[in-house]
Design an enzyme around this catalytic site. Structure first.
Site, PDB file in Angstrom:
ATOM      1  N   TYR A   1      -9.556  10.029  -5.381  1.00  0.00           N
ATOM      2  CA  TYR A   1      -9.453   8.708  -6.270  1.00  0.00           C
ATOM      3  C   TYR A   1      -9.878   8.874  -7.732  1.00  0.00           C
ATOM      4  O   TYR A   1      -8.855   8.495  -8.372  1.00  0.00           O
ATOM      5  CB  TYR A   1      -9.393   7.173  -5.969  1.00  0.00           C
ATOM      6  CG  TYR A   1      -8.189   7.280  -4.111  1.00  0.00           C
ATOM      7  CD1 TYR A   1      -7.078   7.207  -4.064  1.00  0.00           C
ATOM      8  CD2 TYR A   1      -9.563   7.193  -3.654  1.00  0.00           C
ATOM      9  CE1 TYR A   1      -6.376   7.329  -3.271  1.00  0.00           C
ATOM     10  CE2 TYR A   1      -9.208   6.944  -1.773  1.00  0.00           C
ATOM     11  CZ  TYR A   1      -7.204   7.537  -1.937  1.00  0.00           C
ATOM     12  OH  TYR A   1      -6.698   7.246  -0.745  1.00  0.00           O
TER      13      TYR A   1
ATOM     14  N   ASP B   1       1.058  -1.140   0.521  1.00  0.00           N
ATOM     15  CA  ASP B   1      -0.261   0.083  -0.180  1.00  0.00           C
ATOM     16  C   ASP B   1       0.899   1.123   0.076  1.00  0.00           C
ATOM     17  O   ASP B   1       0.272   2.738  -0.615  1.00  0.00           O
ATOM     18  CB  ASP B   1      -1.112  -0.035   1.234  1.00  0.00           C
ATOM     19  CG  ASP B   1      -1.880  -0.379   1.088  1.00  0.00           C
ATOM     20  OD1 ASP B   1      -2.902  -0.191  -0.245  1.00  0.00           O
ATOM     21  OD2 ASP B   1      -2.747   0.010   1.898  1.00  0.00           O
TER      22      ASP B   1
ATOM     23  N   ASP C   1     -12.453  12.652   5.233  1.00  0.00           N
ATOM     24  CA  ASP C   1     -12.438  11.783   4.463  1.00  0.00           C
ATOM     25  C   ASP C   1     -13.399  10.066   4.080  1.00  0.00           C
ATOM     26  O   ASP C   1     -14.583   9.341   5.613  1.00  0.00           O
ATOM     27  CB  ASP C   1     -11.014  11.318   4.410  1.00  0.00           C
ATOM     28  CG  ASP C   1     -10.193  10.718   3.763  1.00  0.00           C
ATOM     29  OD1 ASP C   1      -9.681  10.734   3.001  1.00  0.00           O
ATOM     30  OD2 ASP C   1     -10.179   8.858   3.505  1.00  0.00           O
TER      31      ASP C   1
ATOM     32  N   HIS D   1     -12.759   7.360   4.581  1.00  0.00           N
ATOM     33  CA  HIS D   1     -12.150   6.356   5.528  1.00  0.00           C
ATOM     34  C   HIS D   1     -11.629   6.155   7.341  1.00  0.00           C
ATOM     35  O   HIS D   1     -11.541   8.385   7.312  1.00  0.00           O
ATOM     36  CB  HIS D   1     -11.142   5.994   5.347  1.00  0.00           C
ATOM     37  CG  HIS D   1     -10.355   5.036   3.316  1.00  0.00           C
ATOM     38  ND1 HIS D   1     -10.539   5.686   2.656  1.00  0.00           N
ATOM     39  CD2 HIS D   1     -11.082   3.847   3.508  1.00  0.00           C
ATOM     40  CE1 HIS D   1     -10.386   5.096   1.898  1.00  0.00           C
ATOM     41  NE2 HIS D   1     -10.819   3.958   2.204  1.00  0.00           N
TER      42      HIS D   1
ATOM     43  N   GLY E   1      -1.652   2.454   4.812  1.00  0.00           N
ATOM     44  CA  GLY E   1      -3.238   3.661   2.682  1.00  0.00           C
ATOM     45  C   GLY E   1      -2.108   4.163   3.005  1.00  0.00           C
ATOM     46  O   GLY E   1      -2.823   5.759   2.464  1.00  0.00           O
TER      47      GLY E   1
ATOM     48  N   HIS F   1      -4.008   8.389   8.049  1.00  0.00           N
ATOM     49  CA  HIS F   1      -3.393   6.959   8.467  1.00  0.00           C
ATOM     50  C   HIS F   1      -1.695   6.742   9.154  1.00  0.00           C
ATOM     51  O   HIS F   1      -1.977   5.577   9.387  1.00  0.00           O
ATOM     52  CB  HIS F   1      -3.426   5.770   7.287  1.00  0.00           C
ATOM     53  CG  HIS F   1      -5.110   5.943   6.419  1.00  0.00           C
ATOM     54  ND1 HIS F   1      -6.109   5.710   7.404  1.00  0.00           N
ATOM     55  CD2 HIS F   1      -6.108   6.666   5.858  1.00  0.00           C
ATOM     56  CE1 HIS F   1      -7.218   5.603   6.691  1.00  0.00           C
ATOM     57  NE2 HIS F   1      -6.485   5.742   5.576  1.00  0.00           N
TER      58      HIS F   1
ATOM     59  N   ASP G   1     -12.375  11.454  -1.765  1.00  0.00           N
ATOM     60  CA  ASP G   1     -13.311   9.794  -1.394  1.00  0.00           C
ATOM     61  C   ASP G   1     -14.335   9.583  -1.295  1.00  0.00           C
ATOM     62  O   ASP G   1     -15.168   9.022  -1.910  1.00  0.00           O
ATOM     63  CB  ASP G   1     -12.566   8.790  -1.486  1.00  0.00           C
ATOM     64  CG  ASP G   1     -11.345   8.948  -0.003  1.00  0.00           C
ATOM     65  OD1 ASP G   1     -12.550  10.179   0.900  1.00  0.00           O
ATOM     66  OD2 ASP G   1     -10.625   8.042   0.452  1.00  0.00           O
TER      67      ASP G   1
HETATM   68 ZN   LIG Z   1      -9.912   7.939   2.230  1.00  0.00          ZN
END
Ligand SMILES: [Zn+2]
EC number: 3.5.1.98
Length: 423
Positions: free
Chosen positions: A307, A102, A179, A181, A152, A144, A268
């Site tokens: 992304y 990653d 985000d 995530h 990440g 992250h 994202d």
């Molecule tokens: Zn994210």
């Protein structure tokens, strides 16, 4: 809202905005981050809308290893530095530090980390010195990264470094993460303190990265009730998201009373993102951001995920316009994305000859030749419009309440209550 009102009113209320940028910084982020060329796409669109005219453009500096060591361990930083020098993919220790799949190992990755960390520190410094009310680093927001581990796509946790910098002056700093995530690295960094409250709204679903951020994770020790997690399921759209955001943030502000804010605005969550999860548009994200900005606290804005590169450029350009209270035309101005591989050849030759025929003769000849070569390529990105673009609404599921364990703390209960009744 536009800047066409009474000029006195505008002058009184207009935010001072610092925008962290240099061509070298963008070039580093373009080539080394996991989102190639995204940084220059974002910058070019912001420039095309002439938003730079209304901000002070601040050149970022690099973070020193000591500054990065405010959060990261020496062992991690030394390893990152070592493998960065030759892009060594075979070092057996790399796996222990989260480096590999990653977080690929490429030459110069340490300099990338230092550039991103330094840019967010530069932004925080502008806020500390009151040179601006809002500071923006769209190429930052790598939430992250852990103290001793890349994760990440994040090699350095610039959000944590920015919060620590703001803590030099501000006692209570709020971190808000929208985000897709969970902002796990930032939550972990401050889970034991009551001086930093972290709030993360994110997708929470079995197997979805990073797997943390359950609603019942509320902080540890002295930091108990200072981590706020708002898990959501796929499909959520602007209106519902804003309802949840508003109710949570009203509670957070009333109970924590922050003195400064760091907001991570990963894109994202946009409809059409390859993550294919939430159905947000830049308008919905801007409403959330504006709710925080109207508190009029020193605020550091960071990027993050995103992304679908063109949608991310649209989103952050729209947000920049929103910070500046500028109305942007949906028609995207013509512009080119400079990929920073230029060819320029400059040859300067100066010859000066001075001749004095009095008592002596003086001759001075100066020749200066400067040659500078890069390859220049330009790409044009076709965006169509700022709003009607490639957002594909994801209808495959809807937002659902998340099962909540019994909580006794009034603060957590209030948050959970509003969360569950809204969804
Ligand atoms: Zn994210």
């Amino acid at each position: 809202m536009s800047c066409t009102g009474d000029s006195d009113t505008v002058a009184r209320t207009k935010r001072k905005v610092a925008y962290i940028y240099s061509p070298e910084y963008i070039e580093t982020c373009d080539s080394l981050s996991k989102v190639p060329k995204r940084a220059s796409m974002v910058h070019s669109l912001i420039e095309a809308y002439e938003l730079l005219d209304d901000m002070s453009v601040v050149k970022p500096r690099m973070a020193t290893i000591q500054e990065m060591a405010q959060f990261h361990t020496d062992a991690y930083l030394e390893h990152l530095h070592k493998i960065s020098q030759d892009g060594d993919n075979d070092d057996p220790q790399s796996g222990d530090y989260g480096l590999g799949y990653d977080c690929p190992i490429v030459e110069g990755i340490f300099e990338y980390a230092a550039a991103v960390g330094g840019a967010t520190l530069t932004a925080a410094q502008c806020l500390l010195e009151r040179r601006c009310d809002v500071a923006i680093n769209w190429a930052g927001g790598w939430h992250h990264a852990k103290k001793d581990e890349a994760s990440g796509f994040c090699y350095v946790n610039d959000a944590v470094l920015g919060i620590l910098k703001l803590r030099e002056k501000y006692d209570r700093v709020l971190y808000v993460d929208v985000d897709l995530h969970h902002g796990d690295g930032v939550e972990d960094a401050f889970s034991f303190t009551s001086k930093v409250m972290t709030v993360s709204l994110h997708k929470f679903s079995p197997g979805f990265f990073p797997g943390t951020g359950d609603v019942c994770d509320t902080g540890l020790g002295k930091g108990r009730w200072h981590s706020v997690n708002v898990p959501m399921e796929d499909g959520i759209k602007d209106d519902k998201y804003y309802q949840v955001f508003l109710s949570v943030m009203q509670e957070v502000r009333a109970l924590f009373n922050p003195e400064a804010v760091v907001m991570q605005l990963g894109a994202d969550t946009m409809a059409g993102d390859p993550m294919c999860s939430f159905n947000m548009t830049p308008v919905g994200v801007a409403r959330c951001m504006q709710h925080v900005l109207q508190w009029r606290l020193p605020t550091l804005l960071l990027g993050g995920g995103g992304y679908h590169l063109a949608n991310t450029a649209r989103c952050w350009t729209f947000l920049t316009g929103s910070v500046l209270e500028r109305t942007l035309s949906s028609e995207i101005p013509d512009h080119e994305v400079d990929t920073h591989t230029h060819t320029h050849t400059h040859t300067h030759t100066h010859t000066h000859t001075h001749t004095h025929t009095h008592t002596h003769t003086h001759t001075h000849t100066h020749t200066h030749t400067h040659t500078h070569t890069h390859t220049h390529t330009q790409e044009t990105h076709h965006y169509y419009t700022l709003f009607r673009c490639t957002y594909t609404i994801n209808n495959r599921s809807r937002a659902n309440p998340h099962t909540v364990n019994n909580q006794t703390n009034a603060f957590a209960s209030a948050l959970i209550y509003t969360h569950c009744t809204l969804l």
